[in-house]
Enzyme design. Structure first.
Site, mmCIF file in Angstrom:
data_model
loop_
_atom_site.group_PDB
_atom_site.id
_atom_site.type_symbol
_atom_site.label_atom_id
_atom_site.label_comp_id
_atom_site.label_asym_id
_atom_site.label_seq_id
_atom_site.Cartn_x
_atom_site.Cartn_y
_atom_site.Cartn_z
ATOM 1 N N HIS A 121 -21.827 -22.476 -9.675
ATOM 2 C CA HIS A 121 -23.097 -23.084 -9.307
ATOM 3 C C HIS A 121 -23.201 -23.257 -7.800
ATOM 4 C CE1 HIS A 121 -20.346 -26.517 -9.373
ATOM 5 N NE2 HIS A 121 -21.222 -27.181 -8.627
ATOM 6 N N ASP A 123 -24.740 -26.054 -5.242
ATOM 7 C CA ASP A 123 -25.039 -27.473 -5.396
ATOM 8 C C ASP A 123 -26.535 -27.774 -5.312
ATOM 9 O OD1 ASP A 123 -22.508 -28.477 -5.852
ATOM 10 O OD2 ASP A 123 -22.088 -28.858 -3.735
ATOM 11 N N HIS A 281 -19.708 -22.140 -6.229
ATOM 12 C CA HIS A 281 -18.332 -22.567 -6.436
ATOM 13 C C HIS A 281 -18.123 -23.004 -7.885
ATOM 14 C CE1 HIS A 281 -20.574 -26.119 -5.031
ATOM 15 N NE2 HIS A 281 -19.752 -26.850 -5.769
ATOM 16 N N ARG A 296 -16.619 -36.166 -1.440
ATOM 17 C CA ARG A 296 -17.497 -35.132 -0.881
ATOM 18 C C ARG A 296 -18.655 -35.743 -0.109
ATOM 19 N NH1 ARG A 296 -20.660 -31.989 -5.239
ATOM 20 N NH2 ARG A 296 -22.112 -33.715 -4.938
#
Length: 305
Positions: A121, A123, A281, A296
C-alpha cells in the site's frame, strides 16, 4: 557515531556547497530502490539545513533511505520529519499526546489482530492529499521477522507494456478508508468515518511534483476506476465488469514484482525515510507472538496530478 565534518573557513568558493560538510556514506541496496546511509545522525540533520538538504536529495534519488543506530529523541524525530513539511495525525491510529504527528505502531500480545499493514500500500491515499512521506523509527523488534518491503512504483510504471500505458492514460480511480480501516467498524461508525474522509479520486498515473517521474498510483486502498465505462473501453457488460476489475488487479499486482523491491531488516534505533508519492510498502507480520514497536512521523502531501 561519526560527526558531520565542517568546512574550513578558507575553503575555496568553487567547492560545491555542502561538499565538505558531511561524512554521509551511501550504499545502494538494490538496482532500483533503496540506499543505506551511514556517518550521519538525524538529530544533527534536524538542526542543520544543509545536511537535511543532502538527505532530501538522496531521498528523491533512491526513494527510501535506511539508517542504523539512530538513538534520537521523539522531539528530534518529529523535528527532522518536520523539515519536509507539516506533520499529520492518523484518524484511526492517533498520535503521541506529547508529540503531535508521531504515531505509535505498537504490536504486542495485547494488540488486536490487524491486517491492514501486510498488504502492499501507499499510505493514506484515501486522503484528498496523501502524505508526502514518512520517517519510521524502530523502538523494539523481534529477533527474527517483522521486516518491511518497499517498492519503486515509478519503475513499475516505466516497465509496463506500452499498450497498457496507452490504455490507462487519463484513467482515474477511487481510494477508500471505509473499505479498509472502516471494514471492522460497526456500520454507523464506518459511515461516520467515510463522511469525514469521502473517497477521493486520484489519477491512475500520477506525476511526481519534484522529479517529474510518472508513477503507477494504485494500491490496496484503490477500489475502482471512475471513468473507464466509455465506448472506447466497453462494448458489452463483460468489458466493464469484470474487465475493469481485472485491469485494476493487474496494475495493483505490479507492486509484487521482486525486481522493483527492497526488503529491510529492522534493528532497534533503525530508521526508514520514504517518499510516499513514488513507493508502496508492506509490513511483514510473521513475528507473533513476538513484540514489534515502531514510531512514525507522517508528512502532509499535495494533491496528486
Amino acid at each position: 557515531m561519526p560527526q558531520t565534518v565542517r568546512p574550513k573557513e578558507d575553503t575555496p568558493a568553487l567547492v560545491r556547497p555542502g561538499a565538505l560538510r558531511t561524512s554521509i556514506k551511501v550504499e545502494p541496496l538494490t538496482c532500483t530502490i533503496g540506499a543505506e546511509l551511514s556517518g550521519v545522525n538525524l538529530g544533527d540533520a534536524a538542526r542543520d539545513g544543509d545536511l537535511f538538504a543532502e538527505i532530501k536529495a538522496l531521498l528523491l534519488e533512491y526513494k527510501v533511505l535506511f539508517l542504523r543506530d539512530q538513538d534520537i529523541t521523539r522531539a528530534e524525530h518529529i523535528a527532522f520529519a518536520g523539515r519536509f513539511g507539516p506533520l499529520e495525525d492518523h484518524p484511526v491510529v492517533g498520535s503521541d499526546p506529547d508529540h503531535p504527528g508521531l504515531v505509535r505502531i505498537y504490536k504486542d500480545l495485547d494488540s488486536k489482530p490487524e491486517h491492514y499493514e501486510n498488504a502492499l500500500h501507499c499510505d493514506a491515499t484515501w486522503r484528498a492529499c496523501p502524505p508526502m512521506g514518512a520517517v519510521l523509527r524502530c523502538v523494539e523488534t523481534p529477533e527474527v521477522g517483522g521486516d518491511t518491503i518497499w517498492v519503486n512504483m515509478a519503475e513499475a510504471y516505466r516497465r509496463l507494456p506500452e499498450h497498457i500505458k496507452t490504455q490507462i492514460a487519463g484513467l482515474r480511480a477511487r481510494h477508500s478508508i471505509e473499505a479498509t480501516f472502516g471494514a471492522v467498524m460497526p456500520t454507523e461508525q464506518r459511515h461516520e468515518l467515510k463522511a469525514r474522509f469521502p473517497d477521493p479520486e486520484h489519477p491512475v498515473v500520477r506525476a511526481h511534483p519534484e522529479t517529474g517521474e510518472q508513477i503507477l498510483f494504485v494500491n490496496a486502498f484503490t477500489t475502482h476506476f471512475v471513468n473507464y465505462h466509455t465506448p472506447e473501453n466497453v462494448r458489452f457488460g463483460q468489458d466493464y465488469a469484470p474487465g475493469a476489475g481485472s485491469l485494476l488487479n493487474y496494475l495493483i499486482s505490479q507492486a509484487a514484482v521482486p525486481e522493483y523491491q527492497v526488503r529491510w531488516r529492522w534493528q532497534k534505533n533503525s530508521v526508514a525515510i520514504w517518499d510516499n508519492r513514488s513507493t508502496q510498502h508492506y509490513a511483514v507480520q510473521d513475528y507473533w507472538p513476538a513484540v514489534r514497536k515502531m514510531e512514525r512521523a507522517g508528512i502532509a502531501g499535495d494533491k496528486p496530478f
